[in-house]
Design an enzyme around this catalytic site. Structure first.
Site, PDB file in Angstrom:
ATOM      1  N   GLU A 151      72.540 -53.202  22.671  1.00 33.76           N
ATOM      2  CA  GLU A 151      72.326 -51.976  22.248  1.00 33.76           C
ATOM      3  C   GLU A 151      72.088 -51.293  21.323  1.00 33.76           C
ATOM      4  O   GLU A 151      70.347 -51.656  20.957  1.00 33.76           O
ATOM      5  CB  GLU A 151      73.372 -51.540  21.033  1.00 33.76           C
ATOM      6  CG  GLU A 151      75.300 -52.155  21.850  1.00 33.76           C
ATOM      7  CD  GLU A 151      75.684 -50.988  23.031  1.00 33.76           C
ATOM      8  OE1 GLU A 151      75.611 -49.684  23.025  1.00 33.76           O
ATOM      9  OE2 GLU A 151      75.960 -51.641  24.052  1.00 33.76           O
ATOM     10  N   LEU A 174      69.605 -67.171   7.882  1.00 31.27           N
ATOM     11  CA  LEU A 174      68.899 -66.154   8.032  1.00 31.27           C
ATOM     12  C   LEU A 174      67.819 -66.581   9.333  1.00 31.27           C
ATOM     13  O   LEU A 174      66.803 -67.362   8.983  1.00 31.27           O
ATOM     14  CB  LEU A 174      68.327 -64.934   7.483  1.00 31.27           C
ATOM     15  CG  LEU A 174      67.670 -63.955   7.868  1.00 31.27           C
ATOM     16  CD1 LEU A 174      68.705 -62.423   8.989  1.00 31.27           C
ATOM     17  CD2 LEU A 174      66.693 -62.965   7.331  1.00 31.27           C
ATOM     18  N   TRP A 217      46.190 -56.617  20.586  1.00 28.10           N
ATOM     19  CA  TRP A 217      44.453 -57.029  21.238  1.00 28.10           C
ATOM     20  C   TRP A 217      43.646 -56.071  21.186  1.00 28.10           C
ATOM     21  O   TRP A 217      42.764 -55.771  21.522  1.00 28.10           O
ATOM     22  CB  TRP A 217      44.325 -58.101  21.798  1.00 28.10           C
ATOM     23  CG  TRP A 217      45.086 -59.646  21.685  1.00 28.10           C
ATOM     24  CD1 TRP A 217      45.931 -59.597  22.252  1.00 28.10           C
ATOM     25  CD2 TRP A 217      44.686 -59.714  19.931  1.00 28.10           C
ATOM     26  NE1 TRP A 217      46.437 -61.227  21.038  1.00 28.10           N
ATOM     27  CE2 TRP A 217      45.904 -61.253  20.398  1.00 28.10           C
ATOM     28  CE3 TRP A 217      43.878 -60.216  18.851  1.00 28.10           C
ATOM     29  CZ2 TRP A 217      45.739 -62.420  19.715  1.00 28.10           C
ATOM     30  CZ3 TRP A 217      43.884 -61.594  18.341  1.00 28.10           C
ATOM     31  CH2 TRP A 217      44.506 -61.808  18.398  1.00 28.10           C
ATOM     32  N   ARG A 226      61.046 -46.466  24.040  1.00 33.54           N
ATOM     33  CA  ARG A 226      60.712 -47.810  24.767  1.00 33.54           C
ATOM     34  C   ARG A 226      60.430 -48.837  24.154  1.00 33.54           C
ATOM     35  O   ARG A 226      60.128 -48.907  22.964  1.00 33.54           O
ATOM     36  CB  ARG A 226      59.614 -47.021  25.795  1.00 33.54           C
ATOM     37  CG  ARG A 226      57.534 -46.877  24.946  1.00 33.54           C
ATOM     38  CD  ARG A 226      56.675 -46.397  25.252  1.00 33.54           C
ATOM     39  NE  ARG A 226      55.799 -46.259  23.529  1.00 33.54           N
ATOM     40  CZ  ARG A 226      54.961 -45.578  24.002  1.00 33.54           C
ATOM     41  NH1 ARG A 226      55.569 -43.765  25.236  1.00 33.54           N
ATOM     42  NH2 ARG A 226      54.422 -44.601  23.390  1.00 33.54           N
ATOM     43  N   HIS A 251      50.145 -50.198   7.342  1.00 34.66           N
ATOM     44  CA  HIS A 251      50.355 -51.532   8.109  1.00 34.66           C
ATOM     45  C   HIS A 251      51.167 -52.511   6.686  1.00 34.66           C
ATOM     46  O   HIS A 251      51.824 -52.500   6.857  1.00 34.66           O
ATOM     47  CB  HIS A 251      49.511 -52.587   8.635  1.00 34.66           C
ATOM     48  CG  HIS A 251      49.203 -52.094   9.962  1.00 34.66           C
ATOM     49  ND1 HIS A 251      49.649 -51.369  11.363  1.00 34.66           N
ATOM     50  CD2 HIS A 251      48.199 -51.322  10.850  1.00 34.66           C
ATOM     51  CE1 HIS A 251      48.937 -50.981  12.281  1.00 34.66           C
ATOM     52  NE2 HIS A 251      48.059 -50.779  12.261  1.00 34.66           N
ATOM     53  N   SER A 308      58.403 -51.217  25.024  1.00 35.71           N
ATOM     54  CA  SER A 308      56.777 -51.833  25.189  1.00 35.71           C
ATOM     55  C   SER A 308      56.499 -53.389  24.469  1.00 35.71           C
ATOM     56  O   SER A 308      55.615 -53.618  24.448  1.00 35.71           O
ATOM     57  CB  SER A 308      56.213 -51.352  23.448  1.00 35.71           C
ATOM     58  OG  SER A 308      55.974 -49.416  23.562  1.00 35.71           O
ATOM     59  N   ASP A 320      57.750 -49.533  15.021  1.00 34.81           N
ATOM     60  CA  ASP A 320      56.803 -48.256  15.147  1.00 34.81           C
ATOM     61  C   ASP A 320      56.487 -47.437  13.813  1.00 34.81           C
ATOM     62  O   ASP A 320      57.456 -47.184  13.618  1.00 34.81           O
ATOM     63  CB  ASP A 320      57.312 -48.183  16.189  1.00 34.81           C
ATOM     64  CG  ASP A 320      55.301 -47.229  16.907  1.00 34.81           C
ATOM     65  OD1 ASP A 320      54.626 -48.021  16.560  1.00 34.81           O
ATOM     66  OD2 ASP A 320      55.911 -46.348  18.265  1.00 34.81           O
ATOM     67  N   SER A 342      51.628 -57.016  19.256  1.00 35.44           N
ATOM     68  CA  SER A 342      52.254 -57.292  20.972  1.00 35.44           C
ATOM     69  C   SER A 342      50.600 -58.065  21.887  1.00 35.44           C
ATOM     70  O   SER A 342      49.894 -57.861  20.621  1.00 35.44           O
ATOM     71  CB  SER A 342      52.426 -56.323  21.508  1.00 35.44           C
ATOM     72  OG  SER A 342      51.413 -55.173  21.571  1.00 35.44           O
TER      73      SER A 342
HETATM   74  C1  IPE Z   1      54.901 -51.791  19.755  1.00 30.25           C
HETATM   75  O1  IPE Z   1      54.252 -50.591  19.459  1.00 30.25           O
HETATM   76  C2  IPE Z   1      54.333 -53.269  19.093  1.00 30.25           C
HETATM   77  C3  IPE Z   1      54.786 -53.395  17.336  1.00 30.25           C
HETATM   78  C4  IPE Z   1      55.283 -52.546  17.312  1.00 30.25           C
HETATM   79  C5  IPE Z   1      53.949 -54.446  17.293  1.00 30.25           C
HETATM   80  P1  IPE Z   1      53.342 -49.903  20.038  1.00 30.25           P
HETATM   81  O2  IPE Z   1      52.801 -48.900  18.767  1.00 30.25           O
HETATM   82  O3  IPE Z   1      51.755 -50.729  20.617  1.00 30.25           O
HETATM   83  O4  IPE Z   1      53.768 -49.539  21.437  1.00 30.25           O
HETATM   84  P2  IPE Z   1      53.355 -47.919  21.860  1.00 30.25           P
HETATM   85  O5  IPE Z   1      51.773 -48.676  22.609  1.00 30.25           O
HETATM   86  O6  IPE Z   1      53.735 -47.372  21.391  1.00 30.25           O
HETATM   87  O7  IPE Z   1      53.501 -48.552  23.642  1.00 30.25           O
HETATM   88  C1  IPE Z   2      52.875 -50.692  14.607  1.00 28.38           C
HETATM   89  O1  IPE Z   2      53.077 -49.442  14.583  1.00 28.38           O
HETATM   90  C2  IPE Z   2      52.509 -51.651  14.330  1.00 28.38           C
HETATM   91  C3  IPE Z   2      51.276 -51.719  15.099  1.00 28.38           C
HETATM   92  C4  IPE Z   2      51.533 -52.103  15.896  1.00 28.38           C
HETATM   93  C5  IPE Z   2      50.841 -53.260  14.844  1.00 28.38           C
HETATM   94  P1  IPE Z   2      51.818 -48.429  15.574  1.00 28.38           P
HETATM   95  O2  IPE Z   2      50.011 -49.420  14.785  1.00 28.38           O
HETATM   96  O3  IPE Z   2      51.774 -48.948  16.214  1.00 28.38           O
HETATM   97  O4  IPE Z   2      51.808 -47.197  14.994  1.00 28.38           O
HETATM   98  P2  IPE Z   2      51.544 -45.565  15.652  1.00 28.38           P
HETATM   99  O5  IPE Z   2      52.796 -46.146  16.321  1.00 28.38           O
HETATM  100  O6  IPE Z   2      50.201 -45.429  15.550  1.00 28.38           O
HETATM  101  O7  IPE Z   2      52.005 -44.800  14.092  1.00 28.38           O
HETATM  102 MG    MG Z   3      52.447 -47.164  17.928  1.00 29.45          MG
END
Ligand code: IPE
Ligand code: IPE
Ligand code: MG
Length: 246
Positions: A205, A129, A67, A192, A35, A194, A18, A63
């Site tokens: 852990e 791996l 979408w 979290r 990304h 998520s 994240d 996730s």
């Molecule tokens: C969780 O991150 C999904 C991925 C890292 C692929 P999100 O950024 O989508 O989760 P929330 O919105 O903080 O719960």
């Molecule tokens: C996680 O990074 C990657 C995906 C959910 C695809 P985010 O895009 O959620 O990045 P933040 O949380 O907005 O910084």
């Molecule tokens: Mg995020």
């Protein structure tokens, strides 16, 4: 007793990658560039696990809820997945990495789903791996699809519902053939889950770091391993009991 160092290395690491969006926003760049930058950290994490002898790495890449993001961001992510598959699979195959995509793959464009299946087939014989990439994945979906598989078998008369226990159920969730998740890492500062691996992280852990995913390198992952090595995993026992077992 000095704990056995080898026993304190996780066999299976799962990461919620994240913080890509914020990494870009802080630089006044489009989120899609975050990304893109995050892909370097993906390569670093894979290389790290190979060097440290970690058996399995599961990365949350997209996730089932993602979408709902703006079409432009979802589109950019799909393009990045396509390009990454074209670019990275040769090297993963050469490095004895087995790649598996976990999630509802049917929702992806046929071109992308076909490449995912091809990468899985191509690396199916690899063993150094286990790399699992969770895409269109949700922990609740995973549990529901396991329940559906068991219910279908029961309805066909192939399974006595009375025999369904945790062990039987566990065989039907994703990653059933891999060790349970020992270490769950989330970057980007949020604490979290998520809807990532719910069943598989029951006794993982948890480790949270403020580092945004594109900034993750071996030093960040080493800090997580060091913290993991300090934890005492008791599984409900007393500390004295847990130490006696080792
Ligand atoms: C969780 O991150 C999904 C991925 C890292 C692929 P999100 O950024 O989508 O989760 P929330 O919105 O903080 O719960
Ligand atoms: C996680 O990074 C990657 C995906 C959910 C695809 P985010 O895009 O959620 O990045 P933040 O949380 O907005 O910084
Ligand atoms: Mg995020």
């Amino acid at each position: 007793m000095v704990p056995d160092a080898a026993a304190r290395v996780p066999r299976h690491i799962a990461i919620v990658m994240d913080g890509n969006g914020r990494w870009a926003e802080r630089r006044h760049l489009p989120r899609s560039l975050g990304h893109r930058e995050g892909q370097k950290a993906v390569r670093a994490a894979i290389e790290f696990c190979r060097r440290r002898g970690i058996a399995a790495l599961t990365l949350f890449a997209f996730s089932s809820e993602n979408w709902k993001r703006p079409d432009e961001e979802v589109g950019a992510l799909m393009q990045l997945f396509l390009k990454a598959l074209d670019r990275e699979v040769d090297e993963l195959a050469a490095n004895d990495v087995r790649v598996r995509f976990v999630g509802e793959l049917g929702a992806f464009a046929p071109e992308l789903a076909q490449r995912m299946h091809a990468a899985m087939q191509r690396t199916a014989g690899n063993a150094s791996l286990q790399l699992n990439i969770a895409v269109n994945y949700g922990g609740r979906w995973d549990i529901a699809q396991a329940a559906r598989a068991l219910a279908t078998a029961a309805a066909r008369g192939e399974l006595d519902p009375a025999t369904i226990d945790e062990t039987v159920f566990a065989r039907h969730v994703c990653l059933a053939d891999q060790p349970p998740v020992d270490l769950f890492i989330r970057t980007g500062g949020e604490m979290r889950i998520s809807n990532f691996l719910l069943w598989q992280t029951a006794y993982a852990e948890l480790y949270f770091t403020d580092t945004l995913w594109p900034d993750v390198d071996a030093a960040v992952l080493d800090a997580a391993l060091a913290e993991f090595a300090r934890r005492e995993r008791r599984y409900g026992l007393t500390s004295a009991q847990a130490r006696a077992i080792g």
